[in-house]
Design an enzyme around this catalytic site. Structure first.
Site, PDB file in Angstrom:
ATOM      1  N   GLN A 204       0.773  -1.336  -0.040  1.00 53.80           N
ATOM      2  CA  GLN A 204      -0.075  -0.148   0.201  1.00 53.80           C
ATOM      3  C   GLN A 204       0.665   1.295   0.292  1.00 53.80           C
ATOM      4  O   GLN A 204       0.891   2.291  -0.630  1.00 53.80           O
ATOM      5  CB  GLN A 204      -1.152  -0.323   1.659  1.00 53.80           C
ATOM      6  CG  GLN A 204      -1.985  -1.132   0.563  1.00 53.80           C
ATOM      7  CD  GLN A 204      -1.880  -2.384   1.984  1.00 53.80           C
ATOM      8  OE1 GLN A 204      -0.069  -2.450   2.301  1.00 53.80           O
ATOM      9  NE2 GLN A 204      -2.548  -3.603   1.845  1.00 53.80           N
ATOM     10  N   ASP A 245      -5.768   1.440  12.485  1.00 57.31           N
ATOM     11  CA  ASP A 245      -7.413   0.729  12.041  1.00 57.31           C
ATOM     12  C   ASP A 245      -7.918   0.975  13.345  1.00 57.31           C
ATOM     13  O   ASP A 245      -9.389   1.497  13.412  1.00 57.31           O
ATOM     14  CB  ASP A 245      -7.004  -0.697  12.182  1.00 57.31           C
ATOM     15  CG  ASP A 245      -6.329  -0.757  11.039  1.00 57.31           C
ATOM     16  OD1 ASP A 245      -4.880  -0.681  10.502  1.00 57.31           O
ATOM     17  OD2 ASP A 245      -6.896  -0.911   9.576  1.00 57.31           O
TER      18      ASP A 245
END
Lengths: 349, 349
Positions: A204, A245
C-alpha cells in the site's frame, strides 16, 4: 498569511485522484462506478456495476479498500432504488440487497451501519412519496461532507505539528487525514519530505501513499520496510505519523503490521510518533480487547502475484500490530492532539 | 551424548544444496560450473562456463553471491591453466584473466586477494614443472577446507547459545555459520523455530534462508520485514542472530539494511542479538571508517522484476545499516563468543 479553513470544494481540489469522493464510488445513469484501487497507480479506472450483485462481487474481490467498501455499498442501494422506483415492494428489495452487501465483508461493521442509515432515509422518502434514490444520494452526500470535514479538522491539527524541513516517516496508507496534513503543511510553506515504507505484502505504501503524495507535489522517498531506522540514524526523520485501524481507550494503537517496530525505533531515536484517529469504539477498552487477525500464509510467499519462496515454506501473517501508549506522542483527533494516556473517557466525540 | 566435532565430509553432508562446495562452483573436464543462485529455490541449476569471459559475465550478472564470486573466479583460473597448459606464456595469460576477473566486482577485495593467492601457487607449479591447474585446484581445496572448518567452529559456539525451544530471528542470508548453528542445535536435541524476514528488495530471506533451513529439517516461518517486533511482543522470539558484512574494532556491526531495526526491537524486548564474524579488517576501527553504499533507487520500485510503484517516484536504497555495540550481546568468532566491547585488539586471529 496561513490559510486555516478550507471549504469542501477546496479540499476536493487538493486531494489526489484516489481520495476524491467521485473516485471512490459514484452513481450515474443507472450504474455504480467503483474506483479500481487494485490497478492503481498503473491505471486510473472504474469498475462499472449494473446491478447490486456486481457491486457485491467488486467489494469481495478487493477492487476497493479503506472507506471504499461502504461507499460502494450505499451507492448500490441508490442504484437499486432508482432502477426499481416503480416496484410496489421497493423497501423489501432494498432490504434484500442490504443483506447481500453486508455478506461481502462480514467483519467490516461500518458497511452494515451505513447501509442501515441510508435505508432509513429511503423508507421515509417512500412514505412521504419522494424519490428514495434521491433521498439515499442526498444522505450519502451529507455523510461524506461530514467525513471530509473531519478529515480536514484532523489534518489541520496534524499540519500544526509538522515543522519546516521535517522528514516524516509514515506506514501503509494513512489516507485523507495524513495526505491533507502534508498538503496543508506545504500550503503553510513548510518544506517536507515523506519517507514511505512499501508495506509488504500488499504494498500500500508503494502503490497508494507514494503516488498520492507525489501527485499533489509532496517530496517522497520510497523505501523498503527494513529501512526506517537506518534513515533515522542518519538524521533524516523528525516525525512519524500513521493512521490507526483502532485506538483503545487506554491508548494502544492498532495498525498495519510494521507500525509497532517503527514506533520502537522512533522512540530509540527520540522521534515523536503520532497516530490519526477516525472514531472511537468504546467496547475496545484495552489491549486485552484486541484480537489480531492472522491472514493466509500464502499471501507472504507472493509479491505482485509472483512466488517469492517455495510453496512448502511455512509463513506467518499477523495483519496488524499493537503500539503501546508509552511509544505514542499524541493521538490526532477531530478535537486536537490528545495524549494516549488521556482517552479513557472516550475521544472523537 | 552431544556430538561436538564434525569432519569436513560430515559438514558437507549436513549442509543444504546451495551451501555445498560443489554447488557454489566447480571445475570439470574443461568447464566451470557455477551454482545459479538467481533461480534458486525454484530451480537448482548451474551456469556452464567454457572460458574466462563466461565466468566474468556470470559474476557480473549476479548468478552467485556471498563467497560465490571469488570461488567462481579462482575456478576460472584453474580452467584456463588446464586448457592452456601447453602455452609458453601461460602465466601471462593467467595474469590477464586475473585482471578481467577483478573487474567484475571492483569493491569485492576478496576476489583479487584469492586470485593472487591461487596464482602464486600456479607460478610455483610452472617453475617446478608441475601442472598449474592441479596446483590451483589443490589450493582452492585447502582454502575451502579451512573456510568450512571455521564455519563449523563458529557454528559450534552458536549452537551452545541456542536453547531448547528457542524461536530465533535472523535477517537476509546468514550463510553457513548460521545454517550449521541451527543444524548442530537440532542434532543436540534442541527443538528450534527460525523466523525469517523475506529481506526486500532482493528477498534473500525468502529465496535462500527459508528454503535452506527447510531443506535440512529446521522449522521455518517466513515473515515480511515489518513483522519481527509483532512476533517479539507475542513472546515467539528468544534470540536474534545474523551474519555481518563487517564488524569494526569498536564493535559496530554492518549488515544488510533492516538488521539494525531488528536489533533495536530485540533490545526493547530483552532479546539478545548475536552476529557471526567471518574475519577482521583492522582498517575498520570505528563507525566513522564505514561508508554505507547506496544502490540504485530503481531496485526499490521493483519486486521479482515487476514494478511496485510508478517509475517517477523517488526511492532510497541504503544497502547496509550499522548496529552499535550497545545493542549487540555477542560476536560469534572462531575463538568463541566475544563482547562487542572487547574487539579492539583484533579478533578472528
Amino acid at each position: 498569511m496561513t490559510k486555516l479553513n478550507y471549504s469542501l470544494d477546496e479540499i476536493e481540489a487538493i486531494l489526489p485522484h484516489i481520495l476524491r469522493r467521485q473516485n471512490i464510488a459514484h452513481y450515474n445513469d443507472g450504474k455504480v462506478y467503483i474506483g479500481n484501487r487494485s490497478l492503481y497507480p498503473f491505471e486510473k479506472s472504474f469498475v462499472e456495476c449494473a446491478c447490486v450483485e456486481d457491486v457485491a462481487v467488486a467489494i469481495e474481490t478487493m477492487v476497493t479498500q479503506g472507506v471504499g467498501p461502504w461507499v460502494a455499498a450505499v451507492h448500490a442501494l441508490a442504484m437499486l432504488a432508482d432502477l426499481r422506483k416503480n416496484s410496489a415492494n421497493i423497501i423489501g428489495e432494498l432490504e434484500q440487497a442490504k443483506t447481500r452487501l453486508i455478506q461481502t465483508r462480514p467483519t467490516n461493521t461500518l458497511i452494515s451501519y451505513r447501509l442501515e442509515d441510508v435505508l432509513s432515509h429511503a423508507k421515509i422518502a417512500v412514505k412521504d412519496g419522494r424519490d428514495p434514490s434521491q433521498a439515499i444520494l442526498l444522505r450519502i452526500d451529507d455523510i461524506l461532507d461530514e467525513m471530509y470535514s473531519l478529515y480536514a479538522r484532523r489534518a489541520g491539527y496534524g499540519a500544526e505539528i509538522v515543522e519546516y524541513g521535517d522528514g516524516i516517516l509514515t506506514m501503509c496508507f494513512a489516507e485523507t487525514s495524513f495526505i491533507l496534513t502534508c498538503a496543508f503543511a506545504k500550503a503553510q510553506g513548510k518544506n517536507i519530505c515523506v519517507y514511505v515504507p512499501e508495506t509488504r505484502p500488499f504494498l500500500q505504501g508503494a502503490k497508494l501513499t507514494a503516488p498520492s503524495l507525489d501527485e499533489i507535489g509532496i517530496e517522497v522517498k520510497l523505501i523498503t520496510d527494513g529501512m526506517p531506522s537506518a534513515l533515522m540514524a542518519e538524521g533524516k526523520i523528525q516525525k512519524y505519523m500513521t493512521a490507526a485501524d483502532l485506538i483503545t481507550l487506554d491508548g494502544h494503537v492498532v495498525n498495519k503490521v510494521g507500525t509497532f517496530q517503527n514506533a520502537i525505533c522512533a522512540a530509540h531515536h527520540n522521534i515523536p510518533y503520532y497516530a490519526f484517529a477516525w472514531g472511537c469504539d468504546p467496547s475496545k477498552s484495552d489491549r486485552a480487547s484486541i484480537e489480531i487477525e492472522y491472514r493466509a500464509p500464502s499471501e507472504i510467499r507472493q509479491c505482485m502475484g509472483r512466488y517469492t519462496s517455495l510453496d512448502r515454506i511455512n509463513a506467518l501473517y499477523p495483519a496488524f500490530d499493537i503500539t503501546p501508549p508509552e511509544l505514542v506522542a499524541g493521538i490526532i483527533t477531530r478535537n486536537g492532539v490528545l495524549s494516549p494516556h488521556d482517552l479513557k473517557d472516550g475521544f472523537e466525540q
